[in-house]
Design a protein around this motif. Structure first.
Motif, PDB file in Angstrom:
ATOM      1  N   LYS A   1       0.804  -1.223   0.000  1.00 37.89           N
ATOM      2  CA  LYS A   1       0.000   0.000   0.000  1.00 37.89           C
ATOM      3  C   LYS A   1       0.838   1.274   0.000  1.00 37.89           C
ATOM      4  O   LYS A   1       0.334   2.350  -0.282  1.00 37.89           O
ATOM      5  CB  LYS A   1      -0.909   0.017   1.241  1.00 37.89           C
ATOM      6  CG  LYS A   1      -2.082  -0.929   1.143  1.00 37.89           C
ATOM      7  CD  LYS A   1      -2.743  -1.221   2.481  1.00 37.89           C
ATOM      8  CE  LYS A   1      -3.296  -0.036   3.217  1.00 37.89           C
ATOM      9  NZ  LYS A   1      -4.075  -0.423   4.416  1.00 37.89           N
ATOM     10  N   TYR A   2       2.109   1.164   0.401  1.00 35.83           N
ATOM     11  CA  TYR A   2       2.902   2.374   0.602  1.00 35.83           C
ATOM     12  C   TYR A   2       4.176   2.349  -0.238  1.00 35.83           C
ATOM     13  O   TYR A   2       4.756   1.290  -0.448  1.00 35.83           O
ATOM     14  CB  TYR A   2       3.279   2.507   2.086  1.00 35.83           C
ATOM     15  CG  TYR A   2       2.093   2.456   3.019  1.00 35.83           C
ATOM     16  CD1 TYR A   2       1.324   3.596   3.255  1.00 35.83           C
ATOM     17  CD2 TYR A   2       1.737   1.276   3.674  1.00 35.83           C
ATOM     18  CE1 TYR A   2       0.233   3.561   4.109  1.00 35.83           C
ATOM     19  CE2 TYR A   2       0.650   1.234   4.533  1.00 35.83           C
ATOM     20  CZ  TYR A   2      -0.100   2.371   4.740  1.00 35.83           C
ATOM     21  OH  TYR A   2      -1.171   2.327   5.588  1.00 35.83           O
TER      22      TYR A   2
ATOM     23  N   LYS B   1       8.620   2.390   5.874  1.00 34.01           N
ATOM     24  CA  LYS B   1       8.372   3.037   7.165  1.00 34.01           C
ATOM     25  C   LYS B   1       6.884   3.326   7.371  1.00 34.01           C
ATOM     26  O   LYS B   1       6.365   3.246   8.480  1.00 34.01           O
ATOM     27  CB  LYS B   1       9.174   4.343   7.241  1.00 34.01           C
ATOM     28  CG  LYS B   1       9.040   5.045   8.565  1.00 34.01           C
ATOM     29  CD  LYS B   1       9.721   6.409   8.536  1.00 34.01           C
ATOM     30  CE  LYS B   1       9.324   7.199   9.770  1.00 34.01           C
ATOM     31  NZ  LYS B   1      10.380   7.455  10.684  1.00 34.01           N
ATOM     32  N   ALA B   2       6.181   3.675   6.278  1.00 30.29           N
ATOM     33  CA  ALA B   2       4.773   4.047   6.385  1.00 30.29           C
ATOM     34  C   ALA B   2       3.914   2.916   6.920  1.00 30.29           C
ATOM     35  O   ALA B   2       2.815   3.139   7.413  1.00 30.29           O
ATOM     36  CB  ALA B   2       4.252   4.509   5.024  1.00 30.29           C
TER      37      ALA B   2
ATOM     38  N   VAL C   1       4.395   1.192   9.489  1.00 29.06           N
ATOM     39  CA  VAL C   1       4.597   0.922  10.912  1.00 29.06           C
ATOM     40  C   VAL C   1       3.288   0.859  11.700  1.00 29.06           C
ATOM     41  O   VAL C   1       3.102  -0.019  12.549  1.00 29.06           O
ATOM     42  CB  VAL C   1       5.621   1.913  11.537  1.00 29.06           C
ATOM     43  CG1 VAL C   1       5.168   3.343  11.438  1.00 29.06           C
ATOM     44  CG2 VAL C   1       5.912   1.555  12.975  1.00 29.06           C
ATOM     45  N   MET C   2       2.330   1.751  11.398  1.00 29.09           N
ATOM     46  CA  MET C   2       1.074   1.721  12.165  1.00 29.09           C
ATOM     47  C   MET C   2       0.272   0.439  11.927  1.00 29.09           C
ATOM     48  O   MET C   2      -0.081  -0.256  12.868  1.00 29.09           O
ATOM     49  CB  MET C   2       0.245   2.977  11.902  1.00 29.09           C
ATOM     50  CG  MET C   2       0.817   4.205  12.605  1.00 29.09           C
ATOM     51  SD  MET C   2      -0.087   5.716  12.270  1.00 29.09           S
ATOM     52  CE  MET C   2      -1.638   5.389  13.094  1.00 29.09           C
ATOM     53  N   PRO C   3      -0.030   0.098  10.647  1.00 29.29           N
ATOM     54  CA  PRO C   3      -0.753  -1.154  10.444  1.00 29.29           C
ATOM     55  C   PRO C   3       0.009  -2.387  10.938  1.00 29.29           C
ATOM     56  O   PRO C   3      -0.613  -3.319  11.464  1.00 29.29           O
ATOM     57  CB  PRO C   3      -0.962  -1.215   8.921  1.00 29.29           C
ATOM     58  CG  PRO C   3      -0.206  -0.100   8.332  1.00 29.29           C
ATOM     59  CD  PRO C   3       0.076   0.882   9.406  1.00 29.29           C
TER      60      PRO C   3
ATOM     61  N   TYR D   1      -0.500  -2.796  14.537  1.00 29.91           N
ATOM     62  CA  TYR D   1      -1.827  -3.377  14.793  1.00 29.91           C
ATOM     63  C   TYR D   1      -1.792  -4.905  14.663  1.00 29.91           C
ATOM     64  O   TYR D   1      -2.345  -5.622  15.486  1.00 29.91           O
ATOM     65  CB  TYR D   1      -2.874  -2.823  13.819  1.00 29.91           C
ATOM     66  CG  TYR D   1      -3.588  -1.586  14.305  1.00 29.91           C
ATOM     67  CD1 TYR D   1      -4.214  -1.558  15.549  1.00 29.91           C
ATOM     68  CD2 TYR D   1      -3.664  -0.444  13.506  1.00 29.91           C
ATOM     69  CE1 TYR D   1      -4.881  -0.434  15.990  1.00 29.91           C
ATOM     70  CE2 TYR D   1      -4.336   0.694  13.944  1.00 29.91           C
ATOM     71  CZ  TYR D   1      -4.939   0.696  15.183  1.00 29.91           C
ATOM     72  OH  TYR D   1      -5.603   1.802  15.621  1.00 29.91           O
TER      73      TYR D   1
ATOM     74  N   GLY E   1       8.619   5.618  19.145  1.00 30.32           N
ATOM     75  CA  GLY E   1       7.973   6.925  19.044  1.00 30.32           C
ATOM     76  C   GLY E   1       6.526   6.802  18.609  1.00 30.32           C
ATOM     77  O   GLY E   1       5.636   7.426  19.186  1.00 30.32           O
ATOM     78  N   VAL E   2       6.292   5.984  17.600  1.00 29.80           N
ATOM     79  CA  VAL E   2       4.936   5.818  17.086  1.00 29.80           C
ATOM     80  C   VAL E   2       4.064   5.065  18.099  1.00 29.80           C
ATOM     81  O   VAL E   2       2.950   5.471  18.410  1.00 29.80           O
ATOM     82  CB  VAL E   2       4.957   5.085  15.725  1.00 29.80           C
ATOM     83  CG1 VAL E   2       3.559   4.670  15.307  1.00 29.80           C
ATOM     84  CG2 VAL E   2       5.584   5.976  14.664  1.00 29.80           C
TER      85      VAL E   2
ATOM     86  N   PHE F   1       3.088   7.318  20.920  1.00 33.36           N
ATOM     87  CA  PHE F   1       2.302   8.517  20.575  1.00 33.36           C
ATOM     88  C   PHE F   1       0.822   8.199  20.479  1.00 33.36           C
ATOM     89  O   PHE F   1      -0.029   8.962  20.925  1.00 33.36           O
ATOM     90  CB  PHE F   1       2.800   9.094  19.241  1.00 33.36           C
ATOM     91  CG  PHE F   1       2.132  10.391  18.858  1.00 33.36           C
ATOM     92  CD1 PHE F   1       2.599  11.596  19.357  1.00 33.36           C
ATOM     93  CD2 PHE F   1       1.042  10.412  17.999  1.00 33.36           C
ATOM     94  CE1 PHE F   1       1.997  12.794  19.017  1.00 33.36           C
ATOM     95  CE2 PHE F   1       0.436  11.608  17.648  1.00 33.36           C
ATOM     96  CZ  PHE F   1       0.911  12.800  18.153  1.00 33.36           C
ATOM     97  N   TYR F   2       0.506   7.060  19.875  1.00 28.82           N
ATOM     98  CA  TYR F   2      -0.901   6.733  19.616  1.00 28.82           C
ATOM     99  C   TYR F   2      -1.466   5.904  20.764  1.00 28.82           C
ATOM    100  O   TYR F   2      -0.882   4.888  21.149  1.00 28.82           O
ATOM    101  CB  TYR F   2      -1.027   5.975  18.293  1.00 28.82           C
ATOM    102  CG  TYR F   2      -0.570   6.800  17.110  1.00 28.82           C
ATOM    103  CD1 TYR F   2      -1.444   7.689  16.490  1.00 28.82           C
ATOM    104  CD2 TYR F   2       0.735   6.717  16.633  1.00 28.82           C
ATOM    105  CE1 TYR F   2      -1.035   8.460  15.414  1.00 28.82           C
ATOM    106  CE2 TYR F   2       1.156   7.487  15.555  1.00 28.82           C
ATOM    107  CZ  TYR F   2       0.265   8.356  14.946  1.00 28.82           C
ATOM    108  OH  TYR F   2       0.687   9.114  13.892  1.00 28.82           O
TER     109      TYR F   2
ATOM    110  N   TYR G   1      -2.345   1.755  20.911  1.00 26.84           N
ATOM    111  CA  TYR G   1      -1.377   0.665  21.076  1.00 26.84           C
ATOM    112  C   TYR G   1      -1.157   0.474  22.565  1.00 26.84           C
ATOM    113  O   TYR G   1      -0.757   1.404  23.265  1.00 26.84           O
ATOM    114  CB  TYR G   1      -0.062   0.987  20.363  1.00 26.84           C
ATOM    115  CG  TYR G   1      -0.225   1.186  18.877  1.00 26.84           C
ATOM    116  CD1 TYR G   1      -0.712   0.155  18.075  1.00 26.84           C
ATOM    117  CD2 TYR G   1       0.075   2.402  18.272  1.00 26.84           C
ATOM    118  CE1 TYR G   1      -0.887   0.340  16.721  1.00 26.84           C
ATOM    119  CE2 TYR G   1      -0.097   2.587  16.916  1.00 26.84           C
ATOM    120  CZ  TYR G   1      -0.579   1.555  16.144  1.00 26.84           C
ATOM    121  OH  TYR G   1      -0.759   1.742  14.812  1.00 26.84           O
TER     122      TYR G   1
END
Lengths: 440, 157
Positions: B19-20, B24-25, B27-29, B32, B62-63, B66-67, B70
């Protein structure tokens, strides 16, 4: 009354029902037009962003550079974290294909090959619904490489869903892009604006979900039709989410310029127990609250609300009856911004905590007259001194609540509490009720 | 404790990466996916995510910190999230929150001793029109009285 974004058609989320109701006809039509013509139509329609700033959508699109070798991106903002706002989830659930069609048309208009639909993480159910809808659209050849055949064109685009993870700040456009890039959701300094330097440094346009869902009908029926609905300066329908003390809370799609009192009394069923209204926040918790006696004659569109001393925001109308404890409400709002401040800019990171502590002190009956002025001073020092608008969003409710309901707050502070610093040098820390002992 | 992604999840990650344009992009999915497998984001999880995505470990840290969604420590089997923001508050959000808190002896962010329930006071979940609400893991339950909320929680086995 016509509904544009959420038409009353049963099972519209089913792609066959959507196609039977003229679905994807707008995309077919748009792909035969030139991108500039589409931008022109949207400009003339007067469509303005539904995410809060009410900026002209066509104008925003026209900022995208024409001649560039860089890939272009579209981001669709479905972060929807503003307290009082719950409209986008209705689109994900009841009309996902019109959103997808809108994304296709927008991608073509700005010549973007990839679109990222950002949906807040808490919306698991709606992320799944949207993913299912998107898979169906792919399978039917409306998105991706296949769309070249379906629409007999040489343009194609891909749509990806990116799920957030619980950060309010990611509804801010530059923060949203950082989040998609896999970074902490810190807002970026502007300029450069996203149209020059957005996702991975490439030209990017960010639009709200509701804004994009308006695009297919505009292409189908023409800008003349759209611009004739509602208020001429802010045309179209708006999804108003009414919550709080009303008999029938929910989302109502109404023409812009509908009277606020009509929304509350005629559509949302009035206030339970026929109580009077003390306060209304007309556009989500970041927008200045209005006093009950100010409501008469206020129209729900950007210009009218600005003239009335508030703003349209996301159209989330929060109604509070005469028995509401506004000091507690403001303390809760302050808690939200304290929790959601990303921590990048000092005035916001520190100021939101100070405002919360001061408000909690007043709620607990330990506040002094000086606290009210200190609150105002802290709010004024946040506003305008931060990278993004969360600073204003945190400062406005405090400022305007104190301005419009000062008596409520003065009644809660005691003239006998003397917070004069014992030691002028160390200031607040040596007072009778030390602020750092107030629980957050 | 060592953490490795299951075969199935590795395939999921492969699809996410498509998808990216940059790794690095994802990292969020990917976090999860990791949370789904492990239940929470431990240091080992972050190391493994960093290794797979070829990014510095501190970027993942960091990610993940931050959110808020998680979990940085193990959550209960049923993670109870009660919204107390203004729209819910006006319609009894705190009554629901206090009822849950008192019944299970929880406070914000804590887990019951048997690990069954954890509680979080959350910010606006977008249920303002159907307030008050409680979310249990990924599911929303809306238009609740405190009694109904407790009954729903009790029905979770």
């Amino acid at each position: 009354m016509e509904r544009i974004v959420l038409p009353e058609i049963e099972n519209l989320h089913n792609i066959d029902v959507y196609i039977a109701n003229n679905g994807f006809a707008a995309a077919r039509k748009a792909l035969l037009m030139s991108p500039d013509d589409i931008i022109d139509v949207v400009k003339k329609s007067g469509l303005r962003g539904r995410g809060g700033a009410a900026f002209s959508t066509g104008l925003k699109w026209s900022f995208m550079p024409k001649s560039t070798d860089k890939p272009k991106y579209l981001c669709i903002n479905g972060d929807e974290s503003e307290p009082g706002s719950f409209k986008d989830r209705q689109i994900f659930e009841f009309n996902p294909h019109q959103l997808i069609e809108g994304i296709i048309i927008t991608c073509y208009a700005i010549q973007a090959k990839s679109a990222y639909l950002y949906i807040r993480g808490e919306y698991h159910k709606w992320v799944n619904l949207m993913e299912t809808a998107l898979e169906t659209a792919y399978a039917r050849g409306f998105v991706g490489e296949e769309m070249k055949k379906t629409f007999n064109t040489d343009f194609s685009c891909n749509i990806y869903i990116h799920k957030g993870a619980g950060a309010y700040i990611c509804g801010e456009e530059s923060s949203l892009m950082n989040s998609i890039e896999g970074k902490r959701g810190y807002p970026r300094v502007k300029p450069p604006f996203p149209a020059q330097n957005g996702l991975w440094g490439n030209p990017t346009t960010i639009n709200n979900v509701e804004t994009i869902t308006n695009i297919p009908p505009i292409i189908n029926k023409g800008w003349e039709w759209f611009s004739a609905i509602g208020e001429p300066k802010h045309p179209g329908t708006i999804l108003f989410g009414v919550s709080g003390h009303v008999n029938k809370p929910g989302v109502y799609e109404l023409p812009s310029g509908t009277l606020l009192t009509d929304v509350i009394y005629n559509y949302a069923g009035g206030v339970p127990g026929n109580k009077k209204i003390k306060c209304v926040i007309p556009g989500g918790s970041s927008m200045p609250p209005l006093r009950g006696d100010q409501l008469e004659g206020i129209k729900m569109d950007a210009e009218s609300l600005r003239a009335a001393g508030s703003a349209i925001g996301t159209g989330g109308i929060m109604v509070m009856d005469e028995d509401t404890d506004l000091v507690k409400v403001l303390a809760r709002i302050a808690k939200f911004y304290y929790h959601e401040s990303c921590g990048q800019c000092t005035p916001c990171r520190e100021g939101t905590g100070w405002m919360l502590k001061l408000l909690n002190r007043i709620v607990n009956g330990e506040g002094s007259q000086r606290d009210i002025d200190l609150l105002l001073s802290v709010a004024n020092n946040i506003e305008g001194n931060t990278v993004c608008a969360l600073g204003e969003a945190a400062a406005w409710p405090v400022k305007f609540m104190l301005m419009r309901f000062r008596d409520e707050f003065e009644a809660r502070v005691s003239p006998h509490i003397n917070l004069e610093p014992k030691n002028k040098v160390h200031s607040m820390r040596h007072t009778v009720n030390p602020i750092d002992k107030v629980e957050i | 404790m060592e953490f490795v992604f299951s075969e199935e999840n590795l395939r999921k990650i492969e699809n996410i990466l498509k998808k990216y344009p940059v790794k690095k992009a994802a990292v969020m999915p990917v976090l999860y996916v990791a949370q789904e497998q492990n239940g929470w984001i431990s240091t080992e999880v972050m190391r493994e995510v960093a290794r797979i995505l070829e990014i510095p470990e501190e970027d993942v840290l960091g990610v993940a910190t931050f959110y808020t969604m998680y979990h940085k420590k193990p959550a209960g089997k049923y993670h109870l999230q009660v919204c107390t923001n203004v729209s819910c508050m006006l319609r009894g959000g705190y009554a629901v929150y206090d009822a849950v808190k008192n019944k299970y002896g929880l406070k914000n962010g804590s887990v019951t001793d048997d690990g069954k329930y954890s509680l979080e006071e959350v910010e606006c979940m977008g249920s303002c029109g159907t307030a008050p609400m409680i979310a249990i893991n990924e599911d929303y339950f809306e238009n609740l009285t405190p009694e109904q909320a407790l009954a729903i929680i009790e029905s979770m086995k």
